[in-house]
Design a protein around this motif. Structure first.
Motif, short mmCIF file in Angstrom:
data_model
loop_
_atom_site.label_atom_id
_atom_site.label_comp_id
_atom_site.label_asym_id
_atom_site.label_seq_id
_atom_site.Cartn_x
_atom_site.Cartn_y
_atom_site.Cartn_z
N GLN A 199 0.82 -1.20 0.00
CA GLN A 199 0.00 0.00 0.00
C GLN A 199 0.86 1.26 0.00
OE1 GLN A 199 -3.61 0.10 1.89
NE2 GLN A 199 -4.09 -1.90 1.05
N VAL A 200 1.97 1.25 0.74
CA VAL A 200 2.86 2.40 0.76
C VAL A 200 3.47 2.60 -0.63
CG1 VAL A 200 5.07 3.26 1.67
CG2 VAL A 200 3.37 2.33 3.23
N ALA A 201 3.86 1.51 -1.28
CA ALA A 201 4.49 1.59 -2.61
C ALA A 201 3.56 2.21 -3.64
CB ALA A 201 4.95 0.21 -3.05
N LYS A 202 2.25 2.11 -3.45
CA LYS A 202 1.27 2.64 -4.41
C LYS A 202 1.08 4.16 -4.31
CE LYS A 202 -1.63 -1.48 -4.64
NZ LYS A 202 -2.99 -1.99 -4.36
N LEU A 203 1.53 4.75 -3.21
CA LEU A 203 1.30 6.19 -3.00
C LEU A 203 2.08 7.01 -4.02
CD1 LEU A 203 1.37 6.32 0.88
CD2 LEU A 203 -0.63 6.51 -0.58
N GLU A 204 1.49 8.13 -4.43
CA GLU A 204 2.07 8.93 -5.51
C GLU A 204 3.42 9.56 -5.16
OE1 GLU A 204 0.66 13.47 -6.54
OE2 GLU A 204 -0.91 12.02 -6.14
N ASP A 205 3.65 9.89 -3.90
CA ASP A 205 4.92 10.51 -3.50
C ASP A 205 6.05 9.49 -3.35
OD1 ASP A 205 3.93 13.25 -3.00
OD2 ASP A 205 2.74 12.26 -1.46
N VAL A 206 5.71 8.22 -3.30
CA VAL A 206 6.69 7.17 -3.01
C VAL A 206 7.39 6.73 -4.29
CG1 VAL A 206 6.99 4.82 -2.13
CG2 VAL A 206 5.45 6.41 -0.97
N ARG A 207 8.71 6.76 -4.26
CA ARG A 207 9.52 6.32 -5.40
C ARG A 207 10.03 4.90 -5.23
NH1 ARG A 207 6.97 8.59 -8.03
NH2 ARG A 207 6.74 10.79 -7.78
N GLN A 208 10.31 4.50 -3.99
CA GLN A 208 10.86 3.16 -3.74
C GLN A 208 10.60 2.77 -2.30
OE1 GLN A 208 12.58 1.48 -6.25
NE2 GLN A 208 12.61 -0.30 -4.93
N VAL A 209 10.26 1.52 -2.07
CA VAL A 209 10.12 0.97 -0.73
C VAL A 209 11.05 -0.23 -0.64
CG1 VAL A 209 8.57 -0.11 0.96
CG2 VAL A 209 7.69 1.65 -0.58
N LYS A 210 11.87 -0.24 0.39
CA LYS A 210 12.80 -1.34 0.59
C LYS A 210 12.72 -1.79 2.03
CE LYS A 210 17.20 -1.10 -0.87
NZ LYS A 210 18.60 -0.65 -0.84
N MET A 211 12.59 -3.12 2.22
CA MET A 211 12.64 -3.66 3.57
C MET A 211 14.11 -3.79 3.94
SD MET A 211 11.21 -7.15 5.34
CE MET A 211 11.97 -8.19 4.14
N LEU A 212 14.47 -3.26 5.09
CA LEU A 212 15.84 -3.40 5.58
C LEU A 212 15.91 -4.72 6.33
CD1 LEU A 212 16.57 0.24 6.81
CD2 LEU A 212 17.07 -0.80 4.58
N LYS A 213 16.55 -5.68 5.72
CA LYS A 213 16.57 -7.05 6.24
C LYS A 213 17.56 -7.20 7.38
CE LYS A 213 15.00 -8.98 1.94
NZ LYS A 213 15.42 -9.31 0.62
N HIS A 214 17.14 -7.94 8.39
CA HIS A 214 17.99 -8.21 9.55
C HIS A 214 19.28 -8.88 9.08
CE1 HIS A 214 18.73 -8.64 13.78
NE2 HIS A 214 19.08 -9.90 13.59
N GLY A 215 20.40 -8.40 9.58
CA GLY A 215 21.70 -8.93 9.19
C GLY A 215 22.29 -8.25 7.97
#
Length: 168
Positions: free
Chosen positions: A65-81
């Motif tokens: 849902q965050v990735a669909k927002l118009e202001d959002v260019r990229q969403v990345k999960m910061l993976k543990h490790g």
């Protein structure tokens, strides 16, 4: 089973972007555990670091849902490790002159800085991961904490991975 997820969100540096993104969380009833925002090396963009928790399905839904927002260019999960995350804390504790050496000793153990000293208080600054900050606060248990503030988690992926590379 609930888990924590830390999202690094690259957004347009425009008026109202933070409000629109945080509004999505409140409209959907998602709780934000931590939120930090700041300009990136490219002034056209800001980076938001959002810590959230929930079950796998809810966390995946938040990401999509965050990735669909118009202001959002990229969403990345910061993976543990594969991430480096830090937080800043400022704590003012009551410390009479005879108690100061003990407070300084605690600060030294954690590589914290004494940033202000008053007649009966000391202000300490510490940067580190959440576990380090929590352990520090626990050791200050014998002292009266007058005030405390935490910035919230901020982080980046380890290595040469760059969100801007993925925008082209």
């Amino acid at each position: 089973m609930e888990e924590e997820r830390i999202l690094s969100i690259l957004v347009d540096n425009t008026s109202g972007a933070l409000s629109r993104i945080s509004g999505l969380f409140s409209r959907r009833g998602y709780s934000i555990d931590s939120l930090t925002v700041g300009k990136t090396e490219n002034p056209a963009f800001s980076r938001m670091t959002v810590a959230v928790h929930g079950d796998e399905q809810v966390l995946e839904q938040i990401e999509k849902q965050v990735a669909k927002l118009e202001d959002v260019r990229q969403v990345k999960m910061l993976k543990h490790g594969r991430r480096v995350c830090r937080e800043l804390i400022l704590v003012t504790v009551s410390a009479a002159p005879k108690e100061r050496p003990a407070v300084v000793a605690i600060a030294d153990i954690f590589r914290a800085k004494i940033v202000d000293v008053g007649v009966d208080t000391m202000m300490i600054e510490l940067t580190g991961n959440q576990n380090k900050l929590n352990a520090f606060i626990k050791l200050l248990n014998g002292y009266e904490i007058k005030e405390m503030v935490r910035t919230g988690v901020t982080g980046l992926s380890r290595g040469a991975e760059d969100m801007f590379d993925e925008l082209d």
